[in-house]
Design an enzyme around this catalytic site. Sequence first.
Site, PDB file in Angstrom:
ATOM      1  N   ALA A  17       5.999  -0.829  -7.483  1.00  0.00           N
ATOM      2  CA  ALA A  17       6.858  -2.015  -7.523  1.00  0.00           C
ATOM      3  C   ALA A  17       5.951  -3.227  -7.323  1.00  0.00           C
ATOM      4  O   ALA A  17       4.862  -3.111  -6.745  1.00  0.00           O
ATOM      5  CB  ALA A  17       7.902  -1.926  -6.426  1.00  0.00           C
ATOM      6  N   GLY A  51       6.375   2.941  -6.781  1.00  0.00           N
ATOM      7  CA  GLY A  51       7.453   2.911  -7.775  1.00  0.00           C
ATOM      8  C   GLY A  51       7.030   3.489  -9.117  1.00  0.00           C
ATOM      9  O   GLY A  51       7.876   3.948  -9.887  1.00  0.00           O
ATOM     10  N   GLU A  53       7.539   7.068  -8.707  1.00  0.00           N
ATOM     11  CA  GLU A  53       8.988   7.266  -8.632  1.00  0.00           C
ATOM     12  C   GLU A  53       9.633   7.140 -10.011  1.00  0.00           C
ATOM     13  O   GLU A  53      10.549   7.882 -10.355  1.00  0.00           O
ATOM     14  CB  GLU A  53       9.594   6.260  -7.649  1.00  0.00           C
ATOM     15  CG  GLU A  53       9.190   6.560  -6.212  1.00  0.00           C
ATOM     16  CD  GLU A  53       9.481   5.413  -5.248  1.00  0.00           C
ATOM     17  OE1 GLU A  53       9.089   4.260  -5.548  1.00  0.00           O
ATOM     18  OE2 GLU A  53      10.109   5.663  -4.213  1.00  0.00           O
ATOM     19  N   GLU A  68       3.164   3.447  -0.072  1.00  0.00           N
ATOM     20  CA  GLU A  68       3.965   2.381   0.550  1.00  0.00           C
ATOM     21  C   GLU A  68       3.657   2.203   2.028  1.00  0.00           C
ATOM     22  O   GLU A  68       3.721   1.099   2.564  1.00  0.00           O
ATOM     23  CB  GLU A  68       5.466   2.666   0.365  1.00  0.00           C
ATOM     24  CG  GLU A  68       5.976   2.479  -1.057  1.00  0.00           C
ATOM     25  CD  GLU A  68       5.844   3.711  -1.936  1.00  0.00           C
ATOM     26  OE1 GLU A  68       5.100   4.644  -1.568  1.00  0.00           O
ATOM     27  OE2 GLU A  68       6.488   3.740  -3.007  1.00  0.00           O
TER      28      GLU A  68
HETATM   29  N1  CAA Z   1       2.149  -5.220  -7.395  1.00  0.00           N
HETATM   30  C1  CAA Z   1       1.671  -6.404  -7.825  1.00  0.00           C
HETATM   31  N2  CAA Z   1       0.447  -6.573  -8.370  1.00  0.00           N
HETATM   32  C2  CAA Z   1      -0.333  -5.488  -8.471  1.00  0.00           C
HETATM   33  C3  CAA Z   1       0.089  -4.217  -8.050  1.00  0.00           C
HETATM   34  C4  CAA Z   1       1.394  -4.099  -7.479  1.00  0.00           C
HETATM   35  N3  CAA Z   1       1.916  -2.920  -7.085  1.00  0.00           N
HETATM   36  N4  CAA Z   1      -0.904  -3.326  -8.255  1.00  0.00           N
HETATM   37  C5  CAA Z   1      -1.926  -4.016  -8.820  1.00  0.00           C
HETATM   38  N5  CAA Z   1      -1.572  -5.329  -8.949  1.00  0.00           N
HETATM   39  C6  CAA Z   1      -2.378  -6.417  -9.498  1.00  0.00           C
HETATM   40  C7  CAA Z   1      -3.462  -6.818  -8.551  1.00  0.00           C
HETATM   41  O1  CAA Z   1      -2.988  -7.704  -7.573  1.00  0.00           O
HETATM   42  C8  CAA Z   1      -4.470  -7.466  -9.493  1.00  0.00           C
HETATM   43  O2  CAA Z   1      -3.989  -8.755  -9.819  1.00  0.00           O
HETATM   44  P1  CAA Z   1      -5.017 -10.026  -9.764  1.00  0.00           P
HETATM   45  O3  CAA Z   1      -6.028  -9.714 -10.837  1.00  0.00           O
HETATM   46  O4  CAA Z   1      -4.131 -11.188 -10.075  1.00  0.00           O
HETATM   47  O5  CAA Z   1      -5.633 -10.016  -8.407  1.00  0.00           O
HETATM   48  C9  CAA Z   1      -4.331  -6.622 -10.766  1.00  0.00           C
HETATM   49  O6  CAA Z   1      -3.052  -5.954 -10.656  1.00  0.00           O
HETATM   50  C10 CAA Z   1      -5.406  -5.548 -10.866  1.00  0.00           C
HETATM   51  O7  CAA Z   1      -5.383  -4.792  -9.666  1.00  0.00           O
HETATM   52  P2  CAA Z   1      -6.691  -4.510  -8.784  1.00  0.00           P
HETATM   53  O8  CAA Z   1      -7.682  -5.629  -8.935  1.00  0.00           O
HETATM   54  O9  CAA Z   1      -6.240  -4.183  -7.402  1.00  0.00           O
HETATM   55  O10 CAA Z   1      -7.250  -3.216  -9.551  1.00  0.00           O
HETATM   56  P3  CAA Z   1      -8.179  -2.069  -8.938  1.00  0.00           P
HETATM   57  O11 CAA Z   1      -8.613  -1.252 -10.099  1.00  0.00           O
HETATM   58  O12 CAA Z   1      -9.219  -2.634  -8.060  1.00  0.00           O
HETATM   59  O13 CAA Z   1      -7.211  -1.185  -7.990  1.00  0.00           O
HETATM   60  C11 CAA Z   1      -5.162  -0.014  -7.450  1.00  0.00           C
HETATM   61  C12 CAA Z   1      -6.170  -0.439  -8.556  1.00  0.00           C
HETATM   62  C13 CAA Z   1      -5.836   0.976  -6.503  1.00  0.00           C
HETATM   63  C14 CAA Z   1      -3.997   0.654  -8.152  1.00  0.00           C
HETATM   64  C15 CAA Z   1      -4.705  -1.269  -6.657  1.00  0.00           C
HETATM   65  O14 CAA Z   1      -4.302  -2.276  -7.577  1.00  0.00           O
HETATM   66  C16 CAA Z   1      -3.565  -1.017  -5.729  1.00  0.00           C
HETATM   67  O15 CAA Z   1      -3.755  -0.441  -4.662  1.00  0.00           O
HETATM   68  N6  CAA Z   1      -2.328  -1.444  -6.101  1.00  0.00           N
HETATM   69  C17 CAA Z   1      -1.163  -1.324  -5.272  1.00  0.00           C
HETATM   70  C18 CAA Z   1      -0.666   0.109  -5.213  1.00  0.00           C
HETATM   71  C19 CAA Z   1       0.541   0.204  -4.291  1.00  0.00           C
HETATM   72  O16 CAA Z   1       0.447  -0.004  -3.100  1.00  0.00           O
HETATM   73  N7  CAA Z   1       1.725   0.552  -4.866  1.00  0.00           N
HETATM   74  C20 CAA Z   1       2.949   0.683  -4.125  1.00  0.00           C
HETATM   75  C21 CAA Z   1       3.787  -0.561  -4.261  1.00  0.00           C
HETATM   76  S1  CAA Z   1       5.200  -0.579  -3.182  1.00  0.00           S
HETATM   77  C22 CAA Z   1       6.394   0.293  -4.022  1.00  0.00           C
HETATM   78  O17 CAA Z   1       6.189   0.781  -5.104  1.00  0.00           O
HETATM   79  C23 CAA Z   1       7.726   0.392  -3.322  1.00  0.00           C
HETATM   80  C24 CAA Z   1       8.660   1.383  -3.891  1.00  0.00           C
HETATM   81  O18 CAA Z   1       8.767   2.487  -3.433  1.00  0.00           O
HETATM   82  C25 CAA Z   1       9.502   1.044  -5.053  1.00  0.00           C
END
Ligand code: CAA
Length: 258
Positions: free
Chosen positions: A65, A109, A112, A132
């Site tokens: 998400a 998400g 999911e 999460e």
């Molecule tokens: N939401 C918003 N933006 C996100 C995102 C997310 N879930 N995941 C990645 N992005 C964005 C980053 O902020 C970045 O944007 P900017 O270039 O503007 O900074 C861009 O996508 C590229 O991401 P990274 O630079 O972080 O890429 P990476 O290759 O270094 O890392 C990754 C990849 C390990 C997937 C890392 O992006 C990450 O950890 N993302 C978040 C994963 C996460 O925690 N997901 C769970 C979300 S909560 C949820 O889903 C709730 C639910 O149950 C519904």
Amino acid sequence: MAYKNIKVDTKGRVGIITLDRPEALNALNSALVDEMAQAVDAFEADDEIGAIVVTGSAKAFAAGADIKEMQGKSWPGTYREDFITRNWERLASARKPTIAAVAGYALGGGCEMAMMCDFIIAADTAKFGQPEITLGVMPGAGGTQRLTRFVGKSKAMDLCLTGRMMDAEEAERCGLVSRVVAADDLLDEAVKAAEKVASFSLPIAMMTKESVNRAYETTLAEGIRFERRLFHAMFGTEDQKEGMTAFAEKRKASFKHK
Ligand code: CAA
């Protein structure tokens, strides 16, 4: 229909929905999820479509998400708007068969959403996780429930409580994905599987899906009863006559109800 966050395509009787927010690794913001629901509605209403494939990019199916969109939310607003439920479950409630084709990250998400499909085909690059907890929350789109049903308690607890990722091989071993294919072949393999499903009788495929899903909602005795009723009803279809007659006549069945 002009979409901004997804791409929609068809190949034969297969509808393909591609998540398309590359700048955010396909993070699922509300606009994307609304578009996904509209695309599912459209394919469900389209008589030319017999199965749906949901996919992302080589780097990410979806990284969860949209954290930046969620960041400022507060309670009771989340409760009042029933945050995460709105439109998220549309894919899970699709009546036509759905396949997730996952390469790269399928986190939070994203994992999911893949689990809302009927089955998951993974590229060897796929990485699944429910991170999460690292954000101070827990899965909110079915992760604690669907993942547990897919992989059992111990693995679900491990993933949800540590936030670690698992690779495609582990995901196949524990039953989250049905098969792993080379990344370059992912979409072709998923579309091939969907074409196969769509070549059969659509109402029979839909009832089969409904019956498998019932296994997650009811007792064994009730599920068996439900299965038996649908099985009996199938003998009232032309496609049962055609399928069994074609077998007896040693020819390929040509199903009418597509
Ligand atoms: N939401 C918003 N933006 C996100 C995102 C997310 N879930 N995941 C990645 N992005 C964005 C980053 O902020 C970045 O944007 P900017 O270039 O503007 O900074 C861009 O996508 C590229 O991401 P990274 O630079 O972080 O890429 P990476 O290759 O270094 O890392 C990754 C990849 C390990 C997937 C890392 O992006 C990450 O950890 N993302 C978040 C994963 C996460 O925690 N997901 C769970 C979300 S909560 C949820 O889903 C709730 C639910 O149950 C519904």
